[in-house]
Design an enzyme around this catalytic site. Structure first.
Site, mmCIF file in Angstrom:
data_model
loop_
_atom_site.group_PDB
_atom_site.id
_atom_site.type_symbol
_atom_site.label_atom_id
_atom_site.label_comp_id
_atom_site.label_asym_id
_atom_site.label_seq_id
_atom_site.Cartn_x
_atom_site.Cartn_y
_atom_site.Cartn_z
ATOM 1 N N GLU A 173 0.826 -1.198 0.000
ATOM 2 C CA GLU A 173 0.000 0.000 0.000
ATOM 3 C C GLU A 173 0.863 1.252 0.000
ATOM 4 O O GLU A 173 2.070 1.201 0.275
ATOM 5 C CB GLU A 173 -0.958 0.016 1.199
ATOM 6 N N ASN A 193 7.349 -0.312 15.227
ATOM 7 C CA ASN A 193 5.949 -0.277 14.832
ATOM 8 C C ASN A 193 5.013 -0.815 15.909
ATOM 9 O O ASN A 193 3.898 -1.227 15.615
ATOM 10 C CB ASN A 193 5.727 -1.041 13.518
ATOM 11 N N GLU A 237 -8.844 3.054 13.828
ATOM 12 C CA GLU A 237 -7.516 3.656 13.783
ATOM 13 C C GLU A 237 -7.332 4.453 12.495
ATOM 14 O O GLU A 237 -7.756 4.031 11.423
ATOM 15 C CB GLU A 237 -6.440 2.576 13.910
ATOM 16 N N GLU A 241 -7.510 0.799 10.078
ATOM 17 C CA GLU A 241 -8.179 -0.476 10.373
ATOM 18 C C GLU A 241 -9.108 -0.263 11.558
ATOM 19 O O GLU A 241 -9.060 0.769 12.231
ATOM 20 C CB GLU A 241 -7.159 -1.567 10.716
ATOM 21 N N ARG A 272 -12.343 -5.106 19.315
ATOM 22 C CA ARG A 272 -12.075 -5.637 20.648
ATOM 23 C C ARG A 272 -11.707 -4.473 21.556
ATOM 24 O O ARG A 272 -11.592 -3.331 21.110
ATOM 25 C CB ARG A 272 -10.918 -6.632 20.610
ATOM 26 N N PHE A 274 18.839 -0.593 19.960
ATOM 27 C CA PHE A 274 17.713 0.065 20.606
ATOM 28 C C PHE A 274 16.472 -0.813 20.681
ATOM 29 O O PHE A 274 15.440 -0.550 20.086
ATOM 30 C CB PHE A 274 17.365 1.387 19.930
#
Length: 496
Positions: free
Chosen positions: A45, A80, A120, A133, A137, A193
């Site tokens: 995408e 992420n 979201e 999305e 829940r 990290f």
């Protein structure tokens, strides 16, 4: 953007800027997707540069009613995956908030959704927002929404499931105060990290005694952090009347965490918390914290001269207090390193590789410590069995957990004659930085490799991690193969 079609959480997600990154991204994303979700199918995408990740909490019933319960911003991410959540967002204006809320409700009604859920969005710098999305829940960050609205989302879900209509109207939903959630991970920031830090928690204590603090976790001291599960230890939520109070409580709470084990780090950095609009720090599908230069995170707070002297005085007082306590034991085999008839103790304290000479004296529970010509008065209950110590230094209250090295004057003089351990040269070896499973090995003995070239791939926490050569050279020996289970520090490849 390449991402797994069957799941989220950042697993199976890669950004590709050119053909080479597309090929690597396809390989890693499909492998991660298969490992995490049993489905290696991918989505391709458009990548939206510099977005913010903002989600709208919705609540619907079985009678066609739906509400939006304001937003949560989760733009500060690492690999992420969300690290910091807050509600409300400092970025949204009332008009954008309402537009996003109304679209989220329209979506919930269109699919006849009845329960709590989250819609979201990615929001660009011009406040254009794009549907990402819907999570059908209750999400783990729901407490920040509960804090600013006063609603118990679990209770509302149970009532909806029982068939009751919603008890609230849209105009009844407030934004009251500010809430922030930080996730505490078992990861080692000194390893790219945030590679997983696996091992046993020897000590764990949550800051639940502080006002406006809530902690959700299932971890107990002695728990093992497994390589096969999410490395999140707990979720810390603080609430205040405004953002400044919520952040101050978060800072205090993080300072009062006790997490001890093989490798335990709590890193605070003010940049994301102060609301800097530079979303390279997070941004959901955007470049996240992992892709930044992270040296600033690891240097820690730079002590002022006053703070340094306070720390030296506290450390000296704790040392002398522990020795005085040891003298009170009867018929014991431990010999205190300081004499009981000494009025003053000359000590050497090592802090940040610098030695400082201090002189401490005491009068009951109070200590006077001379540091660089200044005298500081230190008082406490001296509960030395506690991992946290509350100390008063010249009227300033401090909560302390800090590693320092303290010697008596004689021991410090003798210590100068001790040989220093020479660091091992590791430039010709590649060792595993974490426990995991070898997915692929890209080289064989005799191959020439360039600095930064991929040597092998290790999977841990269901994430694919590319191990690269630290210098140019010829491969001498390969000590692993695909399918091998390796531990932290295990030798993988040697270079000539």
């Amino acid at each position: 953007m390449i991402k797994a079609s069957a799941g989220g959480g950042g697993k199976g997600m890669r950004i590709a800027w050119d053909d080479e990154e597309t090929r690597d991204g396809f390989r890693f994303s499909s492998q991660e997707a298969a490992s995490s979700f049993g489905d290696d199918r991918l989505l391709i995408e458009k990548f939206i540069d510099n977005p913010r990740h903002i989600e709208i909490q919705v609540l619907g019933d079985k009678h066609g009613n739906a509400l939006w319960l304001n937003e949560r911003e989760c733009s500060v991410q690492r690999r992420n995956q969300k690290v910091v959540e807050e509600a409300p967002s400092i970025f949204l204006d009332p008009e954008t908030r309402q537009a996003m809320g109304e679209q989220a409700v329209a979506l919930a009604k269109a699919v006849k959704y009845s329960s709590a859920g989250t819609v979201e969005f990615l929001v660009d710098s011009q406040k254009n927002f794009y549907f990402l999305e819907m999570n059908t829940r209750l999400q783990v960050e729901h407490p920040v929404t509960e804090c600013i609205t006063g609603l118990d989302l679990v209770q509302e879900m149970i009532l909806v499931a029982k068939g009751y209509p919603l008890r609230h109207k849209q105009e009844d939903i407030p934004i009251s105060g500010w809430a922030v959630e930080c996730r505490v991970y078992a990861e080692d920031p000194y390893k790219s990290f945030g590679l997983p830090s696996i091992g046993r928690l020897s000590q764990y204590q949550e800051p639940i005694h502080l006002p406006g603090v809530r902690v959700d976790s299932g971890i107990q001291p002695g728990s093992d952090i497994s390589i096969y599960y999410d490395p999140m230890i707990s979720k810390l939520v603080t609430y205040g009347s405004d953002r400044a109070e919520a952040l101050k409580r978060m800072e205090d709470a993080l300072d009062n965490y006790v997490i001890r084990g093989k490798t335990a780090h709590l890193i605070r950095n003010k940049t994301p918390m102060e609301g800097i609009t530079e979303t390279k720090f997070g941004g959901g599908a955007d470049v996240d914290v992992t892709d930044m230069t992270y040296d600033s995170f690891l240097t820690g707070h730079t002590l002022t001269l006053s703070e340094r002297n306070q720390l030296l005085a506290i450390a000296s007082s704790v040392f002398v207090a522990s020795q005085l306590r040891a003298q009170r034991f009867q018929e014991h085999s431990r010999v205190p390193v300081i004499r009981p008839d000494v009025a003053k103790w000359e000590l050497s304290v090592k802090l940040h590789d610098e030695d400082h000479t201090v002189v401490a004296s005491n009068n009951g529970p109070a200590f006077t410590v001379e540091v660089d010509g200044s005298k500081l008065n230190v008082t406490s209950t001296w509960n030395l069995a506690s991992p946290l110590l509350s100390v008063n230094v010249d009227g300033t209250q401090r909560t302390v957990q800090y590693k320092v090295h303290i010697l008596t004057k004689l021991a410090a003089e003798l210590n100068k004659f001790m040989l220093e351990k020479v660091p091992k040269d590791t430039s010709s070896t590649l060792c595993s930085p974490m426990p995991g499973v070898v997915v692929a090995v890209s080289v064989k003995p005799g191959d020439m490799v360039a600095e930064g070239q991929e040597i092998c791939v290790i999977e841990a926490m269901k994430m694919q991690n590319s191990m690269t050569a630290g210098k140019m050279g010829k491969v001498k020996l390969v000590h692993c193969k695909a399918g091998d289970t390796v531990g932290e520090g295990d030798l993988l490849v040697e270079l000539e």
